[in-house]
Design an enzyme around this catalytic site. Structure first.
Site, PDB file in Angstrom:
ATOM      1  N   ASP A   1       0.827  -1.200   0.000  1.00 46.63           N
ATOM      2  CA  ASP A   1       0.000   0.000   0.000  1.00 46.63           C
ATOM      3  C   ASP A   1       0.868   1.260   0.000  1.00 46.63           C
ATOM      4  OD1 ASP A   1      -2.538   1.231   0.082  1.00 46.63           O
ATOM      5  OD2 ASP A   1      -2.364   1.562   2.237  1.00 46.63           O
TER       6      ASP A   1
ATOM      7  N   GLU B   1       0.956  -0.569  -4.985  1.00 46.17           N
ATOM      8  CA  GLU B   1      -0.224   0.301  -5.083  1.00 46.17           C
ATOM      9  C   GLU B   1       0.288   1.715  -5.368  1.00 46.17           C
ATOM     10  OE1 GLU B   1      -2.250   3.298  -4.426  1.00 46.17           O
ATOM     11  OE2 GLU B   1      -2.043   2.754  -2.307  1.00 46.17           O
TER      12      GLU B   1
ATOM     13  N   ASP C   1     -11.900   1.160  -2.179  1.00 50.09           N
ATOM     14  CA  ASP C   1     -12.283   2.534  -1.840  1.00 50.09           C
ATOM     15  C   ASP C   1     -13.142   3.206  -2.913  1.00 50.09           C
ATOM     16  OD1 ASP C   1     -11.158   2.788   0.676  1.00 50.09           O
ATOM     17  OD2 ASP C   1      -9.229   3.490  -0.069  1.00 50.09           O
TER      18      ASP C   1
END
Length: 516
Positions: free
Chosen positions: A304, A352, A403
């Site tokens: 992430d 990411e 998200d």
């Protein structure tokens, strides 16, 4: 590293699964049924959200209390010998049975019911372990002790931190008495002895969770499914790691992101930041240890906030509006390359790289043959969407993330010119009538566009496979619907239910046509 080949898979949180024996939240026992469905649908990769231990009472999988280990909330009680020996569900009180039935029937995860029910059940199971195994030092107790000894510092730090936090009524560790706050060795030894049973309980939960996870890994392999974890960039302030390693996980400033087109002030996440210079002094021991543990759990892991390993945006009293550390691009490039070489050593990585990312970040990731993201709806130049057949092979294409709104919601909420521009750019949409309605033809065309892209990896959110409108998280909002999405069917019945069986058949055909 490159990719594991041209394949596709699903994005589905573990908490979203459903099984007849769960406690109102997806658990490790439900995964075998999903693997069976995935094999029928020709899907070979399952991407999960973080499975790390989280803050008490917090439903977000990113509210991490440790950079190591697994969340005991996902333990399958029906497969835990001590829960069965303690009487299982039959031993629940009448009130607990009523709440369990309510939690199981709920369309979403009812954390207000799940947390106390599961905590009580696990505590009762541990009482049985203590009486039947630990006291007589049975073979099972010895297996636990040997596993615990092999784990090293992370487990003892985590178990002691959690036990002290309970005794301190969950006050943040920097509010504890000074000898504990500063980790004075004699104070830690005394506290560990005082709280020995509770420390052992938290270590035992990790042992149980890891045993069950190992069984899940074997079942995944048997069905040809690779497991992709999600590794948060940073850990919460009130965490075992921040307490144990304050010189590398710093709290004298707050991590966030700089201003961009979406936010004039940027974002202040209120999280600690990494002191990479301090890490370097011991050859990145903590970061290497975390990467090694994560690699032992997963075939592939999503790192992430990849840009954070190049540069961090922090706010403090000196610069309340924020600044980059380090301040210059040359250092960003050097650090990013070094960190991703370290993180990817002997392990599969997906970076990411979403949001406002400097071009050099994607360039360096590409040089290291590390796949980054290509979110179909965001791959555009002005009003022109990019041709998916031109995406780099070493990349991951997807229709959305945890998200974003779902594919159906995005299509219906897009402007008319955006829908037409997407249909022009994505070959599989040719001939599909373009209207605001998310028709079966639009649905099929969008799935095919992602699957037929030149990206080696394709990950489709479960809701997009089904064409539903249930989102996982709405960033920036506080709602009991965040992190609470649950599938409608029991995971073991996905090939019996007509909706999910037909979805598997359609997805298998599209996947085969895309040569995945």
């Amino acid at each position: 590293m490159s990719t594991p080949g041209r394949l596709s898979g699903l994005l589905l949180p573990l908490f979203s699964l459903r099984a007849p024996t769960d406690f109102g939240i997806g658990d490790l026992g439900a995964m075998e049924g999903l693997f069976t469905w995935m094999k029928a649908a020709r899907q070979r990769l399952l991407m999960l959200l973080p499975l790390l231990p989280t803050a008490p009472g917090d439903s977000s999988p990113y509210a991490t209390r440790s950079a190591f280990g697994l969340n005991p909330l996902f333990i399958d009680l029906s497969a835990l010998p001590e829960f069965i020996a303690s009487g299982g569900e039959a031993a629940l009180s009448a009130e607990e049975k009523q709440k369990l039935a309510e939690a199981r029937a709920a369309p979403r995860v009812r954390y207000d019911l799940v947390f106390p029910l599961k905590d009580a059940a696990l505590a009762r199971a541990f009482d049985t372990f203590e009486a039947r195994h630990w006291a007589p030092q049975s073979e099972r107790a010895r297996a636990f002790r040997h596993w615990r000894e092999a784990q090293g510092d992370w487990l003892e730090n985590y178990a002691l931190f959690t036990a002290i936090s309970e005794q301190e009524q969950r006050r943040a560790w920097w509010e504890w008495p000074e000898p504990l706050r500063t980790r004075e060795p004699s104070a830690l030894r005394a506290k560990a002895a005082e709280l020995e049973r509770r420390v052992r309980y938290h270590a035992w939960l990790q042992w149980v969770a890891e045993q069950q996870w190992d069984a899940v890994r074997e079942k995944a392999r048997a069905q040809g499914v690779l497991l992709c974890g999600d590794e948060p960039f940073i850990i919460g302030q009130d965490s075992a790691d921040c307490w144990a390693y304050p010189t590398i996980l710093r709290r004298d400033a707050r991590l966030g992101v700089p201003p961009d087109d979406f936010s004039a002030t940027g974002q202040d996440w209120g999280l600690p930041y990494f002191d990479f210079a301090a890490m370097e002094k011991d050859d990145y021991a903590w970061l290497k240890s975390r990467a090694k543990k994560a690699a032992s759990y997963y075939d592939l892991r999503r790192v992430d906030h990849a840009v954070g390993y190049f540069r961090q945006w922090i706010r403090d009293e000196q610069t309340p509006t924020g600044r980059f550390i380090p301040p210059d691009e040359e250092s960003h490039r050097r650090l990013g390359r070094k960190h991703f070489e370290l993180l990817s050593e002997g392990a599969g990585i997906v970076a990411e790289d979403l949001g406002v990312i400097p071009p050099f970040v994607r360039n360096i990731l590409a040089e290291l043959k590390l796949p980054g993201y290509r979110v179909m709806r965001w791959e555009r130049d002005g009003n022109d969407y990019r041709h998916p057949h031109h995406f780099p092979p070493v990349s991951l294409v997807t229709t959305g993330t945890h998200d974003t709104d779902t594919m159906a919601e995005w299509w219906e909420g897009a402007r008319d010119d955006e829908r037409h521009a997407a249909a022009r750019a994505w070959p599989e949409m040719q001939g599909v009538p373009v209207t605001r309605e998310f028709t079966p033809e639009v649905h099929r065309g969008m799935l095919a566009a992602a699957l037929n892209s030149s990206s080696d990896l394709c990950v489709l959110p479960w809701q997009d496979v089904l064409g539903t409108r249930d989102r996982i998280n709405l960033p920036g909002s506080m709602s009991d619907s965040n992190w609470a999405y649950r599938i409608s069917q029991d995971a073991g019945a996905l090939l019996s239910d007509s909706t999910t069986r037909e979805a598997a058949e359609k997805l298998a055909w599209l996947t085969a046509s895309a040569r995945r």
